[in-house]
Design an enzyme around this catalytic site. Structure first.
Site, PDB file in Angstrom:
ATOM      1  N   SER A  64      -8.605  -1.610  30.068  1.00 54.30           N
ATOM      2  CA  SER A  64      -7.405  -1.919  30.856  1.00 54.30           C
ATOM      3  C   SER A  64      -6.759  -0.709  31.509  1.00 54.30           C
ATOM      4  O   SER A  64      -5.901  -0.845  32.382  1.00 54.30           O
ATOM      5  CB  SER A  64      -6.379  -2.617  29.976  1.00 54.30           C
ATOM      6  OG  SER A  64      -6.768  -3.941  29.751  1.00 54.30           O
ATOM      7  N   LYS A  67      -6.654  -0.703  35.206  1.00 55.05           N
ATOM      8  CA  LYS A  67      -5.780  -1.610  35.959  1.00 55.05           C
ATOM      9  C   LYS A  67      -4.778  -0.889  36.888  1.00 55.05           C
ATOM     10  O   LYS A  67      -4.694  -1.232  38.085  1.00 55.05           O
ATOM     11  CB  LYS A  67      -5.037  -2.556  35.011  1.00 55.05           C
ATOM     12  CG  LYS A  67      -5.954  -3.510  34.233  1.00 55.05           C
ATOM     13  CD  LYS A  67      -5.190  -4.263  33.167  1.00 55.05           C
ATOM     14  CE  LYS A  67      -6.070  -5.282  32.434  1.00 55.05           C
ATOM     15  NZ  LYS A  67      -5.380  -5.919  31.282  1.00 55.05           N
ATOM     16  N   TYR A 189     -14.027  -6.987  38.043  1.00 51.00           N
ATOM     17  CA  TYR A 189     -13.037  -6.649  37.015  1.00 51.00           C
ATOM     18  C   TYR A 189     -13.741  -6.207  35.735  1.00 51.00           C
ATOM     19  O   TYR A 189     -13.401  -5.183  35.145  1.00 51.00           O
ATOM     20  CB  TYR A 189     -12.127  -7.851  36.724  1.00 51.00           C
ATOM     21  CG  TYR A 189     -11.280  -7.668  35.494  1.00 51.00           C
ATOM     22  CD1 TYR A 189     -11.633  -8.305  34.289  1.00 51.00           C
ATOM     23  CD2 TYR A 189     -10.191  -6.817  35.487  1.00 51.00           C
ATOM     24  CE1 TYR A 189     -10.891  -8.106  33.140  1.00 51.00           C
ATOM     25  CE2 TYR A 189      -9.461  -6.609  34.343  1.00 51.00           C
ATOM     26  CZ  TYR A 189      -9.816  -7.260  33.180  1.00 51.00           C
ATOM     27  OH  TYR A 189      -9.096  -7.046  32.013  1.00 51.00           O
ATOM     28  N   TYR A 241       2.185  -3.741  27.557  1.00 51.17           N
ATOM     29  CA  TYR A 241       2.326  -5.189  27.259  1.00 51.17           C
ATOM     30  C   TYR A 241       3.572  -5.504  26.426  1.00 51.17           C
ATOM     31  O   TYR A 241       4.656  -4.996  26.702  1.00 51.17           O
ATOM     32  CB  TYR A 241       1.090  -5.683  26.517  1.00 51.17           C
ATOM     33  CG  TYR A 241      -0.198  -5.289  27.182  1.00 51.17           C
ATOM     34  CD1 TYR A 241      -1.123  -4.464  26.538  1.00 51.17           C
ATOM     35  CD2 TYR A 241      -0.485  -5.701  28.464  1.00 51.17           C
ATOM     36  CE1 TYR A 241      -2.315  -4.098  27.146  1.00 51.17           C
ATOM     37  CE2 TYR A 241      -1.669  -5.336  29.090  1.00 51.17           C
ATOM     38  CZ  TYR A 241      -2.574  -4.534  28.426  1.00 51.17           C
ATOM     39  OH  TYR A 241      -3.733  -4.159  29.026  1.00 51.17           O
ATOM     40  N   VAL A 259      -8.529  -1.564  25.418  1.00 51.34           N
ATOM     41  CA  VAL A 259      -9.098  -1.961  24.119  1.00 51.34           C
ATOM     42  C   VAL A 259     -10.312  -1.106  23.741  1.00 51.34           C
ATOM     43  O   VAL A 259     -10.833  -1.225  22.635  1.00 51.34           O
ATOM     44  CB  VAL A 259      -9.503  -3.462  24.118  1.00 51.34           C
ATOM     45  CG1 VAL A 259      -8.273  -4.343  24.072  1.00 51.34           C
ATOM     46  CG2 VAL A 259     -10.409  -3.809  25.279  1.00 51.34           C
TER      47      VAL A 259
HETATM   48  O1  DON Z   1     -10.257  -8.070  29.930  1.00 49.45           O
HETATM   49  C1  DON Z   1     -10.273  -7.645  28.798  1.00 49.45           C
HETATM   50  O2  DON Z   1      -9.908  -8.269  27.844  1.00 49.45           O
HETATM   51  C2  DON Z   1     -10.712  -6.217  28.626  1.00 49.45           C
HETATM   52  N1  DON Z   1     -11.715  -5.868  29.574  1.00 49.45           N
HETATM   53  C3  DON Z   1      -9.543  -5.256  28.843  1.00 49.45           C
HETATM   54  C4  DON Z   1      -8.414  -5.567  27.964  1.00 49.45           C
HETATM   55  C5  DON Z   1      -7.669  -4.371  27.554  1.00 49.45           C
HETATM   56  O3  DON Z   1      -8.120  -3.273  27.638  1.00 49.45           O
HETATM   57  C6  DON Z   1      -6.330  -4.590  26.958  1.00 49.45           C
HETATM   58  N2  DON Z   1      -5.679  -3.383  26.641  1.00 49.45           N
HETATM   59  N3  DON Z   1      -5.108  -3.036  25.697  1.00 49.45           N
END
Ligand code: DON
Length: 607
Positions: A64, A67, A189, A241, A259
C-alpha cells in the site's frame, strides 16, 4: 567519528529488535514467507545523506505504500478536479480493505484505502493498461531514484487470491468510477503493490515528497510542486487507516504503511524515513515500524506541528582562529605555534531555531572537518532557541568528539533560557557538563590553550626583563639603566591594576610572570575584554605618548609579577640616552601595528 544520528539509529534498531509482537500478513500467501525478524530503518536528508541500519537493503514488496505515489501520478496526469470527481479525500476511519464508498456517487472516500487505490490506478495517463503500467513504474522509479521491478511471485499470489479487491473493482466499475476494463486496472494495482523496494528506496521516495517533489540525489522532479501538499495531506489524514488519528496526534508526520511490513514517514523540508519490519498489528501496520516512528518523533522532535528551524539555514559562517585569534598576546613561542595550528580551531556561526535536522547538518559539517580540527566553537549569537532533542544530539556529538580529543564549546548564549535550558537539561549525567563562554574571545582563548597544551600551562613561565617585547633591541648599557630604574610589584588574581578614567600615574608595567586582561567598559556597565597579555608583554605604555587618564581597566587574571617603570624615570634616562626612548617608541609602534593587524583580521572574520 560516527554521526550521533547513526549511533542513535543503530541503538534504536537493537533495542526494538526484541519486540516480537505482530503477525506476518498471510491473506496474500507469498507474504507469509517473509522472515519475521527482518528489520531495517533508513533516513534521508534534504541534501541526500542517508543514515541506514539493520536490514535496510533487504528487498520486500511495497504494497500500500505505492498508493500515495500512484495518486500523485494521477493528480499530475489528470488534474485535481478530475481526480476529486473519482476519489475523495476524507478519512474513512475504516480498515484498508473496507468498501468505503460515497453512498451517493460510489466514489471511494480516499485514495489510501484499497478501493480508492484501485480507482486511482485506472486514472493515470495511458491509452492502454499496459501504457498505464509503464507510467506507474516510471513514476515510482523516479521517486525511488532507480528503476523498480516487480516480485512476480507476490504478484501472482495476490492476483490469484485477491477476491475482495476484485469485488471492489467491479463495484467501482458499477458506479462508473473505473471507466475501462476493471480487472485490467486491478492487475495494475496488484502489480504496483508487488514492486520490490528496500528501506533506502522508501526513504528516498519519502524524501522526494519532503523535498517538494524533487529527488534529493538525482535532482529529477517526480511530481509538480502544487500536488505535493495534496499528497502529504491525504497521507496525514488517511495514510494509516483507522490508526491515522492516533498516528497524527502522537507522531505527527504524513505516513503510509504496507502489509509487506514497510512504513514511510515524511517531514516536509527535512527528512524522508523508510522502515521495514513485516510483523503487523491488527490494522495492517508494522508493529516495530510504528515504534520506530514514535521514538524518532519524540527524540528528534519531528512532529510537523512542533516548532522547527530551516535546516540549511542553521549553519552560517565557518572561520578559524587563524583569522580571528584571541585578543591575548601570546608569548613568541606560543605565537609561532598558533600561527601554525590556529586553523584547527573552527568557529561555526549558528542561526535561527535549531531543531534536529539543522543540528544534524552542523554535526555532519564538523565530522567532515574533524580530521583538521582540535576545537569547534559554536557561536550561538544568532540562535533564538534549540529543541531538547537537538540539544541532546549536540551533546552526543560533543562527547564523541571529545573521544577523538576534539573540544566542542559554546559561546554567546548570554543566559538565554530558550538555549540554556535545553542544553543544561539534556547534558548527559555522566559528563562534566559543557563549556559556554560569554564571548568568542574568551572561547577562542580557551581553545588556544587547549591547542597549546603544555605551552599554555606554562603560566608559571617567567621572562627576564630584557626579553620584554617593549625593551627588545636595547643595547646592554641602556638595559642596565632600565633594570636599575624598575621596581618589582606583585598583584594577586582579580586585582584591578589600572582602572579606566583614573589619572595616568605615569607607570609602565612589564610582566615577568602571569596574565592580565585589558578591559574596556561598555554602555551596559559590563566590560569587553580587548586583550589578554602575559610574560614579556607590557601595559600602561600610553603614558609615554602623553596619555593622562587610563583608557582601559587592567585586571590580574592570576597572580602577576611585574617590573614597574615610572615614565618620569624614562624621561630622565632618555635625557641621558635619547636612543632609549627612540627604541621604546619604535617597539610601541611595532606592537600597535601588530594589534591593528589583528583587529582588522577580527573585523574581517566577523564581517
Ligand atoms: O490490496 C491489498 O490488500 C494489498 N496489496 C495492499 C494492502 C496494504 O498494504 C495495506 N496496508 N497496510
Amino acid at each position: 567519528m560516527q554521526s550521533p544520528i547513526q549511533v542513535y539509529l543503530d541503538d534504536l534498531c537493537m533495542r526494538l529488535a526484541s519486540t516480537h509482537a505482530g503477525e506476518l500478513a498471510n491473506y496474500i500467501p507469498e507474504l507469509s514467507k517473509a522472515d519475521p525478524d527482518w528489520f531495517g530503518i533508513s533516513i534521508v536528508t534534504m541534501d541526500g545523506v542517508v543514515y541506514s541500519t539493520g536490514d535496510s537493503e533487504q528487498k520486500f514488496t511495497i504494497q500500500s505504500i505505492s498508493k500515495p505515489f500512484v495518486y500523485a501520478s494521477a493528480l499530475a496526469d489528470r488534474g485535481v478536479d478530475f481526480v476529486m470527481g473519482k476519489v475523495g479525500v476524507e478519512p474513512s476511519g475504516d480498515a484498508f480493505n473496507s468498501i468505503s464508498l460515497n453512498p451517493k456517487t460510489g466514489a471511494p472516500l480516499n485514495p489510501m484505502i484499497n478501493a480508492g487505490a484501485i480507482a486511482t490506478a485506472s486514472l493515470v495517463q495511458g491509452e492502454t493498461t499496459e501504457e498505464q503500467w509503464e507510467r506507474i513504474v516510471d513514476s515510482l522509479s523516479t521517486f525511488a531514484g532507480r528503476p523498480l521491478c516487480m516480485d512476480e511471485d507476490v504478484y501472482r499470489s495476490e492476483s490469484e487470491t485477491g477476491f475482495r479487491n476484485r469485488a471492489i473493482a467491479w463495484m467501482l466499475k458499477n458506479f462508473g468510477i473505473i471507466d475501462g476494463e476493471p480487472m485490467a486496472s486491478l492487475e495494475n494495482y496488484f502489480r504496483q503493490c508487488s514492486l520490490l523496494v528496500d528501506c533506502r528506496d522508501l526513504a528516498y521516495m519519502a524524501a522526494t515528497l519532503a523535498n517538494g517533489g524533487v529527488h534529493p540525489i538525482t535532482g529529477e522532479r517526480a511530481l509538480p510542486l502544487e500536488h505535493v501538499e495534496r499528497v502529504l495531506s491525504v497521507m496525514a489524514t488517511c495514510g494509516m487507516y483507522d490508526f491515522a488519528g492516533s498516528w497524527l496526534y502522537e507522531i505527527g508526520m504524513p505516513a503510509k504503511s504496507g502489509v509487506g511490513g514497510g512504513i514511510i514517514a515524511v517531514l516536509p523540508g527535512r527528512f524522508g524515513i523508510g522502515i521495514f519490519s513485516p510483523r503487523l498489528d491488527s490494522k495492517g501496520n508494522s508493529v516495530r515500524g510504528i515504534k520506530v516512528c514514535q521514538h524518532l518523533s519524540r527524540d528528534f522532535g519531528l512532529h510537523v506541528f512542533s516548532r522547527s528551524g530551516e535546516p540549511g539555514m542553521a549553519l552560517g559562517r565557518i572561520y578559524t582562529a587563524a583569522e580571528a585569534p584571541s585578543k591575548r598576546q601570546p608569548s613568541p613561542d606560543m605565537r609561532s605555534y598558533l600561527n601554525e595550528h590556529a586553523h584547527r580551531i573552527k568557529y561555526l556561526c549558528l542561526h535561527g531555531y535549531l531543531a534536529v535536522d539543522g543540528v544534524e547538518y552542523v554535526i555532519r559539517r564538523m565530522i567532515d572537518m574533524a580530521a583538521d580540527s582540535s576545537c569547534f566553537i559554536l557561536d550561538m549569537h544568532q540562535v533564538d532557541g534549540i529543541s531538547e532533542s537537538a540539544a541532546r544530539l549536540l551533546h552526543d556529538a560533543r562527547l564523541q568528539l571529545a573521544g577523538d580529543n576534539i573540544a566542542l564549546v559554546f559561546s554567546r548564549i548570554h543566559g538565554r533560557h530558550a538555549i540554556e535550558h535545553p542544553l543544561s537539561t539534556t547534558s548527559p549525567k555522566a559528563d562534566h557538563g559543557y563549556l559556554s563562554f560569554e564571548d568568542n574571545d574568551l572561547a577562542v582563548e580557551w581553545c588556544e590553550n587547549y591547542l597549546l597544551g603544555d605551552l599554555a600551562r606554562a603560566t608559571e613561565a617567567t621572562v627576564s626583563l630584557g626579553d620584554c617585547v617593549m625593551l627588545l633591541g636595547l643595547p646592554s648599557e641602556l638595559m642596565a639603566l632600565v633594570a636599575n630604574a624598575v621596581v618589582k610589584k606583585r598583584f594577586v588574581q582579580g586585582e584591578a591594576i589600572l582602572t579606566t578614567g583614573e589619572a595616568g600615574n605615569g607607570h609602565v608595567f612589564f610582566i615577568e610572570k602571569g596574565y592580565v586582561s585589558i578591559l574596556v567598559p561598555l554602555e551596559d556597565g559590563a566590560h569587553q575584554r580587548i586583550a589578554s597579555i602575559g610574560p614579556g608583554m607590557s601595559f600602561g605604555e600610553m603614558v609615554l605618548l602623553g596619555q593622562t587618564t587610563r583608557s582601559a581597566t587592567v585586571v590580574a587574571d592570576c597572580d602577576v609579577n611585574c617590573w614597574v617603570l615610572d615614565a618620569k624615570d624614562i624621561d630622565c634616562l632618555a635625557h641621558e640616552a635619547p636612543m632609549l626612548k627612540i627604541i621604546l617608541l619604535e617597539n610601541i609602534s611595532r606592537d600597535m601595528a601588530g594589534k591593528l593587524l589583528r583587529a582588522t583580521q577580527w573585523i574581517a572574520a566577523l564581517a
